[in-house]
Write a protein that holds these residues in place. Structure first.
Motif, PDB file in Angstrom:
ATOM      1  N   GLY A   4      12.179 -23.127  -1.268  1.00  0.00           N
ATOM      2  CA  GLY A   4      12.284 -23.230  -2.723  1.00  0.00           C
ATOM      3  C   GLY A   4      11.109 -23.972  -3.328  1.00  0.00           C
ATOM      4  O   GLY A   4      10.583 -23.575  -4.385  1.00  0.00           O
ATOM      5  N   ILE A   5      10.658 -25.040  -2.662  1.00  0.00           N
ATOM      6  CA  ILE A   5       9.503 -25.792  -3.157  1.00  0.00           C
ATOM      7  C   ILE A   5       8.262 -24.909  -3.148  1.00  0.00           C
ATOM      8  O   ILE A   5       7.464 -24.907  -4.100  1.00  0.00           O
ATOM      9  CB  ILE A   5       9.288 -27.058  -2.306  1.00  0.00           C
ATOM     10  N   GLY A   6       8.099 -24.131  -2.074  1.00  0.00           N
ATOM     11  CA  GLY A   6       6.956 -23.224  -2.005  1.00  0.00           C
ATOM     12  C   GLY A   6       6.999 -22.151  -3.077  1.00  0.00           C
ATOM     13  O   GLY A   6       5.975 -21.829  -3.689  1.00  0.00           O
ATOM     14  N   VAL A   7       8.180 -21.607  -3.322  1.00  0.00           N
ATOM     15  CA  VAL A   7       8.328 -20.569  -4.352  1.00  0.00           C
ATOM     16  C   VAL A   7       8.037 -21.149  -5.728  1.00  0.00           C
ATOM     17  O   VAL A   7       7.347 -20.512  -6.549  1.00  0.00           O
ATOM     18  CB  VAL A   7       9.744 -19.966  -4.298  1.00  0.00           C
ATOM     19  N   VAL A   8       8.524 -22.354  -6.004  1.00  0.00           N
ATOM     20  CA  VAL A   8       8.275 -22.988  -7.306  1.00  0.00           C
ATOM     21  C   VAL A   8       6.782 -23.211  -7.513  1.00  0.00           C
ATOM     22  O   VAL A   8       6.239 -22.945  -8.591  1.00  0.00           O
ATOM     23  CB  VAL A   8       9.049 -24.316  -7.420  1.00  0.00           C
TER      24      VAL A   8
END
Length: 331
Positions: free
Chosen positions: A291-295
């Protein structure tokens, strides 16, 4: 007005003004007066050309010359912080946005090659055997792939990753000096490396670990590499199709735009390196790390689209030696 005759008559004045601007720090009193006089005359020439000609090359040259002369005469300068803000709200995003078609094509080609080769490796034991022995594959799948992200202290690892990724991107950009010709081969090699790792992990039912570790930082990191490759190849294409401008002028402008991307990607890859060093090996659940990477990826793309589209609407090019569309003209 006969434009050719006009240029022939006034070119000596333009060349003289250019020479005075280059020596502005060492001019004597008479030369300073000459600089001011030529500035006013060339501003008048620009006004005349704008009123009777649509020649973009001539208008662009005189606009740039008048703007530089005005700066030399008035001593005006832009504060460093404004240049910094302009770079990250105009120069970098507009170059990235203008290269969007090359950027998307590069991304699609890389992912297509990686997916096809990874499926081939995963489904063919003979191909796996040509890459490594069964013992080496087991060592990679069970230990080496995951251990890579945690074998060094997080901050140190993040710094190493940043330097390495920045260097890789700089290499891709430097290949633009060769008109981008080696770039597809470099992308091909990187696509194979990713595909081999994915295929070997998939062959042992460890694809979830592969994506869980590669996705948090890989989205932003690969996006940066694709952008570097895109602007480098676009520079090469400019040599083939320079558009309405002269080939050397177009190449010079696009070359300076490439350097804008090189500088901007240093920051992008810093963020990617921090994610790889601090988030990827962390104890966070897989969904949180991804999720952090996608954000981070979504924020970067939104930033490029928002600021790049706005700058393009303002007819910005990202050229570090941009000339204003409007220049003062004498009455």
């Amino acid at each position: 007005m006969d434009i050719d005759a006009f240029v022939t008559a006034h070119r000596p004045a333009w060349d003289r003004l250019e020479a005075l601007i280059r020596r502005r720090r060492s001019l004597n009193g008479a030369e300073v007066d000459e600089l001011v006089d030529l500035y006013q005359r060339v501003a008048t020439h620009l006004s005349q050309v704008r009123s009777v000609s649509a020649d973009p090359i001539l208008v662009g040259r005189l606009s740039a010359l008048v703007a530089r002369a005005r700066s030399a005469v008035t001593g005006a300068h832009t504060p460093a912080w404004r240049e910094f803000v302009r770079f990250f709200t105009v120069s970098f995003p507009v170059v990235a946005y203008r290269a969007r078609h090359w950027w998307v094509a590069t991304t699609v080609a890389f992912l297509l090659v990686s997916t096809v080769v990874a499926a081939w490796v995963a489904g063919d034991p003979a191909v796996q055997a040509s890459i490594a022995t069964p013992e080496q594959i087991t060592q990679l799948v069970e230990h080496d792939f995951a251990d890579y992200y945690s074998e060094n202290p997080a901050v140190s690892f993040a710094g190493q990753v940043w330097v390495n990724n920045a260097w890789v991107s700089m290499q891709v950009i430097m290949m633009s000096l060769l008109l981008g010709l080696p770039i597809p081969y470099v992308l091909w090699e990187n696509a194979l490396n990713v595909a081999f790792s994915a295929g070997l992990m998939a062959s042992r039912d460890k694809l979830d670990i592969f994506f869980g570790l590669i996705t948090p930082h890989g989205l932003l990191e690969l996006t940066a590499v694709f952008l570097a490759a895109a602007v480098g190849m676009r520079l090469g294409w400019t040599a083939v199709d320079p558009g309405p401008r002269g080939r050397l002028e177009a190449l010079a402008e696009q070359g300076r735009a490439v350097m804008s991307v090189a500088l901007g990607l240093v920051v992008v890859l810093l963020v990617s390196g921090l994610i790889e060093g601090l988030v990827t090996p962390s104890g966070l659940p897989t969904w949180a790390r991804i999720g952090i990477g996608v954000v981070a990826e979504v924020l970067f793309l939104a930033y490029v689209i928002f600021f790049g589209r706005r700058a393009l609407a303002d007819r910005e090019t990202g050229d570090m030696e941009r000339a204003p569309d409007l220049a003062p003209s004498a009455g």
